[in-house]
Design an enzyme around this catalytic site. Structure first.
Site, mmCIF file in Angstrom:
data_model
loop_
_atom_site.group_PDB
_atom_site.id
_atom_site.type_symbol
_atom_site.label_atom_id
_atom_site.label_comp_id
_atom_site.label_asym_id
_atom_site.label_seq_id
_atom_site.Cartn_x
_atom_site.Cartn_y
_atom_site.Cartn_z
ATOM 1 C CG LEU A 112 -1.981 0.950 1.326
ATOM 2 C CD1 LEU A 112 -2.928 0.996 0.511
ATOM 3 C CD2 LEU A 112 -2.487 1.249 2.872
ATOM 4 C CG HIS A 113 2.283 3.116 -3.059
ATOM 5 N ND1 HIS A 113 2.169 1.442 -3.455
ATOM 6 C CD2 HIS A 113 2.082 3.578 -4.459
ATOM 7 C CE1 HIS A 113 1.941 1.396 -4.661
ATOM 8 N NE2 HIS A 113 1.790 2.534 -5.097
ATOM 9 C CG LEU A 114 -1.321 8.850 1.143
ATOM 10 C CD1 LEU A 114 -2.632 8.626 0.438
ATOM 11 C CD2 LEU A 114 -1.365 9.217 2.503
#
Ligand code: AMP
Ligand code: ZN
Length: 195
Positions: free
Chosen positions: A108-110
């Site tokens: 997951l990467h914002l």
């Protein structure tokens, strides 16, 4: 024998990990790390699509927004707070925070990205539309959906393809462009005029 497609943003075949795992290496690279605590690592994007482009990744092994559960709500709040902290260093730029509906990289990467979109790495219509259409899922909306439903719903392949191929439109005004060089020229006019 048919050749496998390789990622134009780096990576190779053989014994090395698959290119889609690249962000995991970046998390351990002191040159890329801009912030770290017990829960997250924030890095500079290796192929920034704007003047400032960071990625905030959880240390917990969560692959995408579709793996989020209600128990991750505090983590999302924390990631949003880290994003707010990062942009304080750039008061002269506007930013947005969000997740790609169909990420190419694992973990997951914002994305925390400045809205100038002035970068040599921003090359294709797909790049543009992945940051300026609903493919880019705002952090607050993802969080709210998780709070409401307990999960984040996947976009259909059809919807994703349609958005990816949307005609080129400026994100700040009504200008439409025939091609990326034209759009990029137009985007620079917003920067110089401080739109
Ligand atoms: P996404 O499409 O949401 O998976 O975005 C992945 C992001 O990771 C993109 O903004 C890429 O520029 C960035 N990226 C891809 N490969 C690497 C890499 N090896 N090191 C650092 N950043 C990368
Ligand atoms: Zn414009």
């Amino acid at each position: 024998m048919k050749k496998h497609a390789s990622n134009s943003e780096g990576g190779s075949k053989g014994k090395r990990p698959h290119w889609s795992m690249g962000l995991l290496n970046c998390m351990a690279d002191p040159k890329m790390k801009v912030k770290e605590d017990d829960l997250i690592v924030a890095i500079t994007d290796g192929y920034p699509k704007a003047h400032y482009h960071y990625l905030i990744l959880p240390k917990e092994d969560i692959n995408t927004i579709y793996d989020l559960k209600r128990e991750h709500e505090d983590l999302l709040t924390h990631m949003e707070n880290i994003a707010e902290d990062l942009i304080k260093n750039h008061p002269d730029h506007e930013f947005k925070f969000g997740y790609h509906a169909k990420p190419s990289m694992q973990r997951l990467h914002l994305h925390v990205i400045s809205l100038d979109f002035d970068s040599p790495y921003l090359k294709t219509k797909h790049h543009w539309n992945s940051f300026t259409t609903d493919i880019f899922c705002p952090a607050k909306e993802v969080h709210e959906e998780l709070r409401r439903n307990g999960f984040v719903k996947r976009m259909t392949v059809e919807e994703y393809q349609k958005l990816l191929n949307t005609e080129l439109k400026c994100h700040k005004c009504s200008e439409r462009s025939k091609n990326m060089p034209g759009l990029k020229r137009h985007l620079r006019s917003h920067i110089s005029s401080k739109d």
